[in-house]
Enzyme design. Sequence first.
Site, short mmCIF file in Angstrom:
data_model
loop_
_atom_site.label_atom_id
_atom_site.label_comp_id
_atom_site.label_asym_id
_atom_site.label_seq_id
_atom_site.Cartn_x
_atom_site.Cartn_y
_atom_site.Cartn_z
N SER A 24 1.77 -16.69 -7.27
CA SER A 24 2.34 -15.57 -6.71
C SER A 24 3.63 -14.93 -7.59
O SER A 24 3.98 -15.72 -8.66
CB SER A 24 3.24 -16.00 -5.59
OG SER A 24 4.24 -14.99 -5.07
N LYS A 29 -0.33 -21.11 -0.58
CA LYS A 29 -0.09 -19.50 -1.07
C LYS A 29 -0.35 -18.72 0.16
O LYS A 29 0.27 -17.70 0.30
CB LYS A 29 -1.26 -19.19 -2.00
CG LYS A 29 -1.27 -17.76 -2.62
CD LYS A 29 0.22 -17.28 -3.23
CE LYS A 29 0.50 -15.82 -3.45
NZ LYS A 29 -0.68 -14.68 -3.08
N HIS A 45 2.55 -18.59 2.25
CA HIS A 45 3.48 -17.63 1.37
C HIS A 45 3.50 -16.30 1.84
O HIS A 45 4.33 -15.45 1.92
CB HIS A 45 3.47 -18.00 0.00
CG HIS A 45 4.00 -16.99 -0.95
ND1 HIS A 45 3.57 -15.53 -1.08
CD2 HIS A 45 5.18 -17.18 -1.78
CE1 HIS A 45 4.54 -14.85 -1.95
NE2 HIS A 45 5.34 -15.67 -2.33
N ASN A 46 2.11 -15.76 1.60
CA ASN A 46 1.98 -14.47 2.04
C ASN A 46 2.28 -14.09 3.53
O ASN A 46 2.64 -12.85 3.63
CB ASN A 46 0.50 -14.05 1.90
CG ASN A 46 0.28 -14.07 0.18
OD1 ASN A 46 1.02 -14.56 -0.51
ND2 ASN A 46 -0.79 -13.19 -0.09
N GLU A 65 5.68 -13.50 3.40
CA GLU A 65 5.77 -12.11 2.70
C GLU A 65 5.83 -11.07 3.84
O GLU A 65 6.63 -10.16 3.81
CB GLU A 65 4.88 -12.17 1.60
CG GLU A 65 4.89 -10.98 0.82
CD GLU A 65 3.65 -10.94 -0.05
OE1 GLU A 65 3.65 -11.91 -1.00
OE2 GLU A 65 2.64 -9.99 0.04
C1 6PG Z 1 2.04 -12.62 -4.62
C2 6PG Z 1 1.39 -11.63 -3.46
C3 6PG Z 1 0.25 -10.87 -3.72
C4 6PG Z 1 -0.52 -10.21 -2.82
C5 6PG Z 1 -0.04 -8.85 -2.51
C6 6PG Z 1 -0.77 -8.04 -1.77
O1 6PG Z 1 2.62 -13.51 -4.06
O2 6PG Z 1 2.13 -12.16 -5.73
O3 6PG Z 1 1.59 -12.26 -2.33
O4 6PG Z 1 -0.76 -12.29 -3.86
O5 6PG Z 1 -1.92 -9.87 -2.98
O6 6PG Z 1 1.34 -9.06 -1.98
O7 6PG Z 1 -0.98 -8.47 -0.42
P1 6PG Z 1 -1.47 -7.22 0.65
O8 6PG Z 1 -2.33 -6.31 0.06
O9 6PG Z 1 -2.27 -8.08 1.96
O10 6PG Z 1 -0.23 -6.77 1.28
#
Ligand code: 6PG
Length: 471
Positions: free
Chosen positions: A128, A182, A185-186, A189
């Site tokens: 990430s 991960k 994590h998302n 996010e």
């Molecule tokens: C990271 C992000 C990355 C992710 C984008 C887009 O940790 O660097 O999580 O891996 O691909 O944030 O995610 P979306 O297109 O689903 O918003």
Amino acid sequence: MKKFSFGIIGLGTMGGNFILNINDHGFSVAGYDKDKVKTDALNAERSTDLFEAFSSLPAFMDSLETPRNIILLVPAGKVVDIVINELKPYWGDNDVIIDCGNSHFTDTQRRVDELSGEKIHFMGMGISGGETGARYGASIMPGGDREAHARIAPMLNAVCAKVDGEPCTAYMGNGAAGHYVKMVHNGIEYAIMQTLSECYHLMKVYGQMSNAEIQQTFDAWNKGRLQSFLVEITAAIFKQPDDLKSGELVDSILDTAAQKGTGAWTSQDAANVASPIPVIDAAVSQRIISAMRAQRQIAAKQFPAEASEVAVNKEALLKQLEAALYSTYIVCYAQGFQMLANASEEYKYNISLSSVASIWRGGCIIRAAMLVKIKEAFAQDADLKNIMLNDFFAKELNEAKASFKSVVSQALATGIPVPALSSALNYYLSYHSGWLPANVIQAQRDFFGAHTYQRNDREGTFHTNWNQTIH
Ligand code: 6PG
């Protein structure tokens, strides 16, 4: 001919930056991409012979020290399987192949199982931090084969982000643990991003604040207990000028959020591991609702908004909003970490939650000052069921409770949708309710389906012939 210690397949934005980062730390590294434009561009940047980009797979494989360490930075999904198959004729004993894309954890587990009989080691690794992370230090979440991890760990420790001199990478656990961490994590996010957008909605529509005031507010919050990458970039967004007309760019961006699916994957698996993550679920749903723009436009005419007559005390609102956002941050991490604990047990990953908190302190999208406290909480009690039970977080939530409730009530009374803030509040209220009305659900289940229930005053399983008056 000098051989390279590492190989990277896929020289797009992530791969191209990662190769330069590895190289900066004194490791020799070769890159491979079918696209000669990319390999030529990278070779043109070369100032040492510590790296070289190849557009021929046999030449690339031949350029690597054996056993090889090969990092895949290719799009998740079928491409990973295609590349693994292309490598097969060339790989040798104990080569390590590490998939670093946003692969679904079930794909990673399938690959771990399929490749376990081969002479190579396969690992799934979450990264990430986007482009900047790949170039200058990301949060790196490796999982799977331990022997393979030990071999690449010195390089990972060197190239990852650091917080107080500590590397933001650690072995996450067995099988697909790296990609699972991960994925969660998302999910977090998504939840935090949605919450920040709701704070913006409240400030803009309810508080009638200008972009400059919103920018200053997020900026001030970022200097306090809410210090985090996502608050920081959100502040910065509000002062970005529009390059095509006057005003700020944010006002010209269409209000439909896209997604590549990792948030939804988190929601989907939460049910499998019996872990409630309603804020993440709300964030995923809200991205979908935002994308239903045409329907929203029609509905907006059918259900006209009521004009709000409320005179808002901006200073009081912002104080409460900060507390509500802070509480929601705690709840987002609480849900994510609890899901990781459940998944670790269900899938036998053996994840250390304090290691996860530690490596999320820097480099990644959800890095936040709060993770220092979360790390401490799990270091004190590795079996902590939920960070809301930790004394520090319990005290913080108690102190913020009145503001948290007030913000959600004001938003809903004004007709402003706050799905993330309100589900965080509902989760928090439910979690510390010693009694919930689920007795009625049990009664209903027993009424229509003889599903039985338990009593609160004696042991055993009961069924009642309910006084059925309904036909
Ligand atoms: C990271 C992000 C990355 C992710 C984008 C887009 O940790 O660097 O999580 O891996 O691909 O944030 O995610 P979306 O297109 O689903 O918003």
